[in-house]
Write a protein that holds these residues in place. Structure first.
Motif, short mmCIF file in Angstrom:
data_model
loop_
_atom_site.label_atom_id
_atom_site.label_comp_id
_atom_site.label_asym_id
_atom_site.label_seq_id
_atom_site.Cartn_x
_atom_site.Cartn_y
_atom_site.Cartn_z
N ILE A 1 42.88 24.90 35.45
CA ILE A 1 42.71 25.95 34.44
C ILE A 1 41.34 25.72 33.81
O ILE A 1 41.08 24.65 33.25
N ASN A 2 40.47 26.73 33.91
CA ASN A 2 39.10 26.59 33.40
C ASN A 2 38.44 25.33 33.94
O ASN A 2 37.77 24.59 33.21
N HIS A 3 38.66 25.05 35.23
CA HIS A 3 38.05 23.93 35.95
C HIS A 3 38.56 22.57 35.48
O HIS A 3 37.88 21.56 35.67
N VAL A 4 39.73 22.53 34.87
CA VAL A 4 40.33 21.27 34.44
C VAL A 4 41.70 21.12 35.10
O VAL A 4 42.54 22.03 35.00
N ARG B 1 42.19 30.56 36.45
CA ARG B 1 43.18 29.73 37.15
C ARG B 1 42.79 29.64 38.62
O ARG B 1 42.55 30.66 39.28
N GLU B 2 42.73 28.41 39.12
CA GLU B 2 42.41 28.16 40.52
C GLU B 2 43.43 27.19 41.09
O GLU B 2 43.95 26.34 40.38
N ILE B 3 43.70 27.33 42.38
CA ILE B 3 44.61 26.43 43.08
C ILE B 3 43.83 25.75 44.20
O ILE B 3 43.33 26.41 45.11
N VAL B 4 43.71 24.43 44.11
CA VAL B 4 43.11 23.65 45.18
C VAL B 4 44.21 23.37 46.19
O VAL B 4 45.28 22.85 45.83
N LEU C 1 40.03 16.80 46.74
CA LEU C 1 39.17 17.98 46.83
C LEU C 1 38.91 18.59 45.46
O LEU C 1 37.82 19.11 45.21
N ALA C 2 39.88 18.52 44.57
CA ALA C 2 39.67 19.04 43.21
C ALA C 2 38.50 18.31 42.55
O ALA C 2 37.65 18.92 41.91
N ASP C 3 38.44 16.97 42.71
CA ASP C 3 37.34 16.20 42.15
C ASP C 3 36.01 16.60 42.80
O ASP C 3 34.99 16.74 42.12
N VAL C 4 36.03 16.76 44.12
CA VAL C 4 34.81 17.16 44.84
C VAL C 4 34.35 18.54 44.40
O VAL C 4 33.15 18.77 44.15
N TYR C 5 35.28 19.45 44.29
CA TYR C 5 34.95 20.83 43.89
C TYR C 5 34.29 20.87 42.51
O TYR C 5 33.28 21.57 42.31
#
Length: 234
Positions: A31-34, A3-6, A159-163
Protein backbone atom coordinates in the motif's frame (compact mmCIF):
# COMPACT_ATOMS: atom_id res chain seq x y z
CA UNK A 1 -4.17 4.99 -1.96
CA UNK A 2 -2.00 2.94 -4.30
CA UNK A 3 -2.45 -0.82 -3.89
CA UNK A 4 -0.06 -3.21 -5.62
CA UNK A 5 0.34 -6.97 -5.45
CA UNK A 6 3.80 -8.46 -5.89
CA UNK A 7 3.19 -11.88 -7.39
CA UNK A 8 5.07 -15.06 -8.29
CA UNK A 9 4.13 -18.57 -9.39
CA UNK A 10 5.83 -21.95 -9.53
CA UNK A 11 4.85 -24.40 -12.26
CA UNK A 12 5.47 -27.87 -13.65
CA UNK A 13 7.33 -26.42 -16.63
CA UNK A 14 7.73 -23.55 -19.04
CA UNK A 15 4.53 -23.47 -21.10
CA UNK A 16 0.85 -23.71 -20.22
CA UNK A 17 0.11 -24.36 -23.90
CA UNK A 18 2.06 -27.63 -23.81
CA UNK A 19 0.34 -28.94 -20.69
CA UNK A 20 2.27 -27.42 -17.81
CA UNK A 21 0.32 -26.16 -14.79
CA UNK A 22 0.66 -23.85 -11.78
CA UNK A 23 1.63 -25.55 -8.50
CA UNK A 24 2.15 -22.54 -6.21
CA UNK A 25 1.08 -18.89 -6.02
CA UNK A 26 2.55 -16.26 -3.71
CA UNK A 27 1.25 -12.70 -3.37
CA UNK A 28 2.47 -9.81 -1.20
CA UNK A 29 0.43 -6.63 -0.73
CA UNK A 30 1.93 -3.14 -0.94
CA UNK A 31 0.00 0.00 0.00
CA UNK A 32 1.64 3.23 -1.17
CA UNK A 33 4.83 1.19 -1.81
CA UNK A 34 4.95 -0.16 1.76
CA UNK A 35 4.52 -3.90 2.53
CA UNK A 36 1.47 -4.36 4.74
CA UNK A 37 2.20 -7.91 5.89
CA UNK A 38 -0.96 -9.07 4.11
CA UNK A 39 -0.24 -11.95 1.76
CA UNK A 40 -1.75 -14.93 -0.07
CA UNK A 41 0.04 -18.28 -0.39
CA UNK A 42 -1.51 -21.28 -2.17
CA UNK A 43 -0.21 -24.72 -3.11
CA UNK A 44 -2.11 -26.27 -6.02
CA UNK A 45 -2.59 -29.83 -7.21
CA UNK A 46 -1.63 -29.65 -10.91
CA UNK A 47 -3.49 -32.89 -11.73
CA UNK A 48 -0.43 -34.24 -13.54
CA UNK A 49 3.07 -35.53 -12.83
CA UNK A 50 5.99 -33.35 -11.72
CA UNK A 51 8.91 -33.36 -14.16
CA UNK A 52 12.31 -33.86 -12.56
CA UNK A 53 13.59 -30.57 -14.03
CA UNK A 54 10.82 -28.60 -12.32
CA UNK A 55 11.22 -30.49 -9.05
CA UNK A 56 14.89 -29.51 -8.93
CA UNK A 57 13.84 -25.82 -9.21
CA UNK A 58 11.17 -25.62 -6.50
CA UNK A 59 11.24 -28.96 -4.65
CA UNK A 60 7.48 -29.53 -4.87
CA UNK A 61 6.76 -33.21 -5.51
CA UNK A 62 3.65 -34.87 -6.88
CA UNK A 63 3.21 -36.60 -3.52
CA UNK A 64 3.30 -33.28 -1.61
CA UNK A 65 0.78 -31.66 -3.97
CA UNK A 66 -1.60 -34.64 -4.21
CA UNK A 67 -3.91 -33.46 -1.39
CA UNK A 68 -3.75 -29.76 -2.25
CA UNK A 69 -6.74 -27.94 -3.83
CA UNK A 70 -7.08 -27.68 -7.60
CA UNK A 71 -6.74 -24.24 -9.21
CA UNK A 72 -10.49 -24.01 -9.86
CA UNK A 73 -11.11 -24.42 -6.13
CA UNK A 74 -8.81 -21.52 -5.26
CA UNK A 75 -9.55 -19.24 -8.24
CA UNK A 76 -12.09 -17.07 -6.41
CA UNK A 77 -9.80 -16.70 -3.41
CA UNK A 78 -7.00 -15.56 -5.71
CA UNK A 79 -9.16 -13.14 -7.72
CA UNK A 80 -10.65 -11.64 -4.55
CA UNK A 81 -7.21 -11.07 -3.03
CA UNK A 82 -5.66 -9.26 -5.99
CA UNK A 83 -8.82 -7.26 -6.76
CA UNK A 84 -8.03 -4.43 -9.20
CA UNK A 85 -4.52 -3.82 -7.84
CA UNK A 86 -1.55 -3.43 -10.16
CA UNK A 87 0.43 -6.68 -10.38
CA UNK A 88 4.21 -6.48 -9.92
CA UNK A 89 5.82 -9.54 -11.55
CA UNK A 90 9.34 -10.49 -12.59
CA UNK A 91 9.15 -11.66 -16.23
CA UNK A 92 5.41 -11.02 -16.28
CA UNK A 93 4.52 -12.78 -19.59
CA UNK A 94 5.46 -16.13 -18.04
CA UNK A 95 3.27 -15.84 -14.93
CA UNK A 96 0.42 -14.03 -16.70
CA UNK A 97 0.33 -16.71 -19.41
CA UNK A 98 -0.13 -19.41 -16.78
CA UNK A 99 -2.62 -17.45 -14.67
CA UNK A 100 -4.81 -16.52 -17.62
CA UNK A 101 -4.62 -20.06 -18.97
CA UNK A 102 -5.72 -21.51 -15.63
CA UNK A 103 -8.51 -18.94 -15.25
CA UNK A 104 -9.89 -19.57 -18.73
CA UNK A 105 -9.74 -23.33 -18.20
CA UNK A 106 -12.17 -22.97 -15.30
CA UNK A 107 -14.49 -20.62 -17.17
CA UNK A 108 -13.22 -17.32 -15.84
CA UNK A 109 -12.11 -14.21 -17.74
CA UNK A 110 -8.48 -13.22 -18.18
CA UNK A 111 -6.98 -10.76 -15.73
CA UNK A 112 -7.34 -7.12 -16.72
CA UNK A 113 -5.10 -5.67 -14.00
CA UNK A 114 -2.27 -3.30 -14.81
CA UNK A 115 0.96 -5.29 -14.91
CA UNK A 116 4.38 -3.91 -13.93
CA UNK A 117 7.15 -6.16 -15.26
CA UNK A 118 10.22 -5.65 -13.09
CA UNK A 119 12.43 -7.18 -15.79
CA UNK A 120 11.52 -4.27 -18.08
CA UNK A 121 11.91 -1.73 -15.27
CA UNK A 122 15.34 -3.17 -14.38
CA UNK A 123 16.53 -3.11 -18.01
CA UNK A 124 15.51 0.52 -18.34
CA UNK A 125 17.27 1.47 -15.11
CA UNK A 126 20.37 -0.70 -15.62
CA UNK A 127 21.00 -1.06 -19.38
CA UNK A 128 23.24 -3.99 -20.22
CA UNK A 129 23.26 -5.41 -16.69
CA UNK A 130 21.96 -8.81 -15.65
CA UNK A 131 18.38 -8.51 -14.40
CA UNK A 132 17.69 -11.89 -12.84
CA UNK A 133 16.19 -11.70 -9.37
CA UNK A 134 19.42 -12.98 -7.82
CA UNK A 135 21.52 -10.46 -9.77
CA UNK A 136 19.28 -7.58 -8.66
CA UNK A 137 19.46 -8.75 -5.05
CA UNK A 138 23.24 -8.67 -5.27
CA UNK A 139 23.21 -5.21 -6.87
CA UNK A 140 20.97 -3.72 -4.18
CA UNK A 141 22.42 -5.65 -1.24
CA UNK A 142 19.17 -7.53 -0.57
CA UNK A 143 19.51 -10.73 1.45
CA UNK A 144 18.34 -13.72 -0.57
CA UNK A 145 20.21 -16.38 1.38
CA UNK A 146 16.95 -18.22 2.14
CA UNK A 147 16.39 -18.73 -1.59
CA UNK A 148 17.94 -22.21 -1.78
CA UNK A 149 14.96 -23.35 -3.87
CA UNK A 150 12.43 -21.18 -5.70
CA UNK A 151 9.30 -20.55 -3.65
CA UNK A 152 6.43 -18.34 -4.78
CA UNK A 153 5.87 -16.50 -1.50
CA UNK A 154 9.54 -16.08 -0.64
CA UNK A 155 10.31 -14.88 -4.16
CA UNK A 156 7.42 -12.39 -3.93
CA UNK A 157 8.81 -11.02 -0.66
CA UNK A 158 12.27 -10.66 -2.20
CA UNK A 159 10.84 -9.12 -5.36
CA UNK A 160 8.95 -6.56 -3.27
CA UNK A 161 12.29 -5.37 -1.85
CA UNK A 162 13.83 -5.28 -5.34
CA UNK A 163 10.86 -3.41 -6.78
CA UNK A 164 11.05 -0.70 -4.12
CA UNK A 165 14.72 -0.19 -4.95
CA UNK A 166 14.00 -0.07 -8.68
CA UNK A 167 11.48 2.74 -8.26
CA UNK A 168 13.77 4.81 -6.09
CA UNK A 169 14.36 3.00 -2.83
CA UNK A 170 12.29 2.75 0.32
CA UNK A 171 12.42 6.53 0.74
CA UNK A 172 9.66 6.69 -1.90
CA UNK A 173 7.19 5.82 0.82
CA UNK A 174 8.60 8.57 3.04
CA UNK A 175 8.63 11.33 0.43
CA UNK A 176 7.56 14.74 1.70
CA UNK A 177 6.80 16.63 -1.47
CA UNK A 178 3.58 16.74 -3.46
CA UNK A 179 5.07 16.20 -6.91
CA UNK A 180 4.87 13.15 -9.18
CA UNK A 181 7.77 11.58 -11.02
CA UNK A 182 8.05 8.73 -13.50
CA UNK A 183 10.64 5.96 -13.30
CA UNK A 184 10.66 3.04 -15.69
CA UNK A 185 7.20 3.91 -16.92
CA UNK A 186 5.80 3.95 -13.38
CA UNK A 187 4.39 7.17 -12.01
CA UNK A 188 5.06 7.66 -8.32
CA UNK A 189 2.98 10.40 -6.70
CA UNK A 190 4.30 11.82 -3.49
CA UNK A 191 1.73 12.65 -0.86
CA UNK A 192 1.73 16.34 0.07
CA UNK A 193 3.07 17.14 3.54
CA UNK A 194 0.36 18.06 6.01
CA UNK A 195 0.25 21.71 7.00
CA UNK A 196 0.98 22.75 10.58
CA UNK A 197 -2.24 23.36 12.55
CA UNK A 198 -0.96 26.88 13.35
CA UNK A 199 1.71 28.90 11.53
CA UNK A 200 4.99 29.45 13.36
CA UNK A 201 5.35 33.04 14.71
CA UNK A 202 7.57 35.31 12.61
CA UNK A 203 9.18 36.86 15.76
CA UNK A 204 9.71 35.75 19.33
CA UNK A 205 7.62 37.36 22.06
CA UNK A 206 9.39 39.49 24.69
CA UNK A 207 8.96 36.66 27.24
CA UNK A 208 10.44 34.08 24.85
CA UNK A 209 13.34 36.41 23.99
CA UNK A 210 14.12 37.04 27.66
CA UNK A 211 14.09 33.29 28.38
CA UNK A 212 16.41 32.70 25.44
CA UNK A 213 18.90 35.37 26.64
CA UNK A 214 18.89 33.86 30.13
CA UNK A 215 19.63 30.41 28.71
CA UNK A 216 22.49 31.70 26.54
CA UNK A 217 23.90 33.64 29.50
CA UNK A 218 23.90 30.53 31.68
CA UNK A 219 26.18 28.76 29.20
CA UNK A 220 29.17 31.04 30.01
CA UNK A 221 31.28 33.46 28.00
CA UNK A 222 33.22 30.65 26.31
CA UNK A 223 30.09 29.07 24.92
CA UNK A 224 29.67 28.83 21.16
CA UNK A 225 26.32 30.61 21.56
CA UNK A 226 27.75 33.58 23.47
CA UNK A 227 28.73 35.26 20.20
CA UNK A 228 25.12 35.25 19.13
CA UNK A 229 23.79 36.82 22.31
CA UNK A 230 23.66 40.35 20.97
CA UNK A 231 22.31 39.19 17.58
CA UNK A 232 19.24 37.75 19.28
CA UNK A 233 18.32 41.24 20.42
CA UNK A 234 17.88 42.34 16.83
Amino acid sequence: MTREIVLDTETTGLSYQTGDRIVEIGCVELINHVPTGNHLHIYINPERDMPEEAFRVHGLSSEFLADKPKFAEEAQNFVDFIGDAALVIHNAPFDMGFLNGELQACGRPKLSNQVIDTVIVARERHPGARVSLDALCKHYGIDNSRRVLHGALLDSEILADVYLELIGGRQVALALGGEARTTGGITVTRAPARQRPQPLPSRLSSEELAAHRALVGSLGEDSLWAGYREETAA
